[in-house]
Design a protein around this motif. Structure first.
Motif, PDB file in Angstrom:
ATOM      1  N   UNK A   1      -4.537  20.447   6.165  1.00 49.71           N
ATOM      2  CA  UNK A   1      -3.094  20.682   6.291  1.00 49.71           C
ATOM      3  C   UNK A   1      -2.844  21.988   7.048  1.00 49.71           C
ATOM      4  N   UNK A   2      -3.645  23.007   6.745  1.00 51.27           N
ATOM      5  CA  UNK A   2      -3.525  24.296   7.424  1.00 51.27           C
ATOM      6  C   UNK A   2      -3.766  24.140   8.933  1.00 51.27           C
ATOM      7  N   UNK A   3      -4.771  23.359   9.290  1.00 55.90           N
ATOM      8  CA  UNK A   3      -5.101  23.128  10.705  1.00 55.90           C
ATOM      9  C   UNK A   3      -3.966  22.356  11.386  1.00 55.90           C
ATOM     10  N   UNK A   4      -3.428  21.344  10.713  1.00 57.12           N
ATOM     11  CA  UNK A   4      -2.326  20.560  11.275  1.00 57.12           C
ATOM     12  C   UNK A   4      -1.133  21.470  11.555  1.00 57.12           C
ATOM     13  N   UNK A   5      -0.786  22.324  10.591  1.00 52.05           N
ATOM     14  CA  UNK A   5       0.352  23.244  10.767  1.00 52.05           C
ATOM     15  C   UNK A   5       0.093  24.228  11.905  1.00 52.05           C
ATOM     16  N   UNK A   6      -1.137  24.724  12.009  1.00 54.17           N
ATOM     17  CA  UNK A   6      -1.480  25.677  13.064  1.00 54.17           C
ATOM     18  C   UNK A   6      -1.332  25.052  14.449  1.00 54.17           C
ATOM     19  N   UNK A   7      -1.456  23.734  14.527  1.00 48.27           N
ATOM     20  CA  UNK A   7      -1.311  23.030  15.798  1.00 48.27           C
ATOM     21  C   UNK A   7       0.085  22.455  15.978  1.00 48.27           C
ATOM     22  N   UNK A   8       1.022  22.949  15.142  1.00 43.30           N
ATOM     23  CA  UNK A   8       2.419  22.498  15.171  1.00 43.30           C
ATOM     24  C   UNK A   8       2.569  21.010  14.896  1.00 43.30           C
ATOM     25  N   UNK A   9       1.640  20.475  14.123  1.00 40.49           N
ATOM     26  CA  UNK A   9       1.715  19.071  13.745  1.00 40.49           C
ATOM     27  C   UNK A   9       2.588  18.873  12.527  1.00 40.49           C
ATOM     28  N   UNK A  10       2.942  17.641  12.287  1.00 42.86           N
ATOM     29  CA  UNK A  10       3.766  17.289  11.140  1.00 42.86           C
ATOM     30  C   UNK A  10       2.860  16.921   9.972  1.00 42.86           C
ATOM     31  N   UNK A  11       3.139  17.486   8.816  1.00 39.05           N
ATOM     32  CA  UNK A  11       2.337  17.179   7.633  1.00 39.05           C
ATOM     33  C   UNK A  11       2.634  15.751   7.187  1.00 39.05           C
ATOM     34  N   UNK A  12       1.579  15.003   6.942  1.00 36.78           N
ATOM     35  CA  UNK A  12       1.712  13.636   6.462  1.00 36.78           C
ATOM     36  C   UNK A  12       1.394  13.637   4.977  1.00 36.78           C
ATOM     37  N   UNK A  13       2.337  13.154   4.195  1.00 40.21           N
ATOM     38  CA  UNK A  13       2.154  13.074   2.751  1.00 40.21           C
ATOM     39  C   UNK A  13       1.520  11.712   2.444  1.00 40.21           C
ATOM     40  N   UNK A  14       0.333  11.683   1.814  1.00 43.85           N
ATOM     41  CA  UNK A  14      -0.344  10.405   1.556  1.00 43.85           C
ATOM     42  C   UNK A  14       0.545   9.375   0.863  1.00 43.85           C
ATOM     43  N   UNK A  15       1.414   9.833  -0.042  1.00 43.19           N
ATOM     44  CA  UNK A  15       2.287   8.907  -0.768  1.00 43.19           C
ATOM     45  C   UNK A  15       3.320   8.252   0.148  1.00 43.19           C
ATOM     46  N   UNK A  16       3.583   8.880   1.310  1.00 40.96           N
ATOM     47  CA  UNK A  16       4.554   8.331   2.247  1.00 40.96           C
ATOM     48  C   UNK A  16       3.954   7.267   3.163  1.00 40.96           C
ATOM     49  N   UNK A  17       2.655   7.120   3.139  1.00 38.49           N
ATOM     50  CA  UNK A  17       1.994   6.130   3.987  1.00 38.49           C
ATOM     51  C   UNK A  17       1.990   4.772   3.294  1.00 38.49           C
ATOM     52  N   UNK A  18       2.297   3.753   4.055  1.00 36.10           N
ATOM     53  CA  UNK A  18       2.319   2.396   3.508  1.00 36.10           C
ATOM     54  C   UNK A  18       1.480   1.495   4.394  1.00 36.10           C
ATOM     55  N   UNK A  19       0.709   0.631   3.770  1.00 36.84           N
ATOM     56  CA  UNK A  19      -0.149  -0.288   4.521  1.00 36.84           C
ATOM     57  C   UNK A  19       0.702  -1.257   5.327  1.00 36.84           C
ATOM     58  N   UNK A  20       0.150  -1.702   6.432  1.00 36.54           N
ATOM     59  CA  UNK A  20       0.836  -2.641   7.314  1.00 36.54           C
ATOM     60  C   UNK A  20       1.215  -3.934   6.620  1.00 36.54           C
ATOM     61  N   UNK A  21       2.162  -4.618   7.214  1.00 35.94           N
ATOM     62  CA  UNK A  21       2.720  -5.861   6.664  1.00 35.94           C
ATOM     63  C   UNK A  21       1.674  -6.981   6.602  1.00 35.94           C
ATOM     64  N   UNK A  22       0.750  -6.974   7.565  1.00 40.22           N
ATOM     65  CA  UNK A  22      -0.252  -8.034   7.642  1.00 40.22           C
ATOM     66  C   UNK A  22      -1.624  -7.460   7.306  1.00 40.22           C
ATOM     67  N   UNK A  23      -2.445  -8.265   6.656  1.00 37.13           N
ATOM     68  CA  UNK A  23      -3.766  -7.795   6.242  1.00 37.13           C
ATOM     69  C   UNK A  23      -4.778  -8.926   6.276  1.00 37.13           C
ATOM     70  N   UNK A  24      -6.037  -8.521   6.420  1.00 36.05           N
ATOM     71  CA  UNK A  24      -7.145  -9.478   6.368  1.00 36.05           C
ATOM     72  C   UNK A  24      -8.286  -8.824   5.606  1.00 36.05           C
TER      73      UNK A  24
END
Length: 137
Positions: A36-59
């Motif tokens: 997270x520290x590295x992402x912020x240092x590169x002006x990236x957006x923090x991704x919260x794991x709980x905000x990630x959702x698996x795609x609609x289709x799966x195999x």
């Protein structure tokens, strides 16, 4: 293993103890916090794991025989994930249920491919069949 070896080579861990040290760093969340520290240092957006959702289709990709997983090809798995739409599509990717050197039974799910587009999922499954990313002995 690689992280442990790097810790040993860099003098942060004594020979033979790097892998344990790396596992502890992962287990305690220190590695994630550094990420997270590295992402912020590169002006990236923090991704919260709980905000990630698996795609609609799966195999689900299942073991085709009983045995021990003796190889997981990172390059092949990464390629499958990219064909499914990762990293641009945050819902696309591959979820591994098994690790190298674990035993599986025929029909047991080894990994799942996720996509938000049926065609991308179809192409990712075709890539899996041609790339041979998992070895079972």
């Amino acid at each position: 293993r690689l992280a442990g070896l790097l810790l040993e080579m860099g003098g942060k861990a004594k020979p033979g103890s790097g892998e344990r040290m790396a596992a502890k760093i992962l287990d305690t969340g220190k590695a994630y916090m550094k990420f997270i520290e590295i992402v912020k240092a590169q002006n990236g957006k923090e991704v919260i794991p709980e905000d990630l959702h698996a795609g609609k289709y799966r195999k689900d990709i299942k073991a085709w025989k009983d045995g021990k997983i003796n190889r997981i090809g990172n390059r092949e798995i990464s390629r499958i994930a990219r064909i499914a739409g990762a990293p641009k599509d945050k819902g696309a990717g591959v979820y591994l249920y098994k690790k190298k050197n674990t035993y599986v039974n025929k029909g047991e799910v080894v990994f799942t491919i996720y996509a938000n587009n049926q065609d991308k999922l179809k192409f990712a499954v075709e890539a899996y069949r041609s790339l041979d990313g998992i070895g079972i002995k």
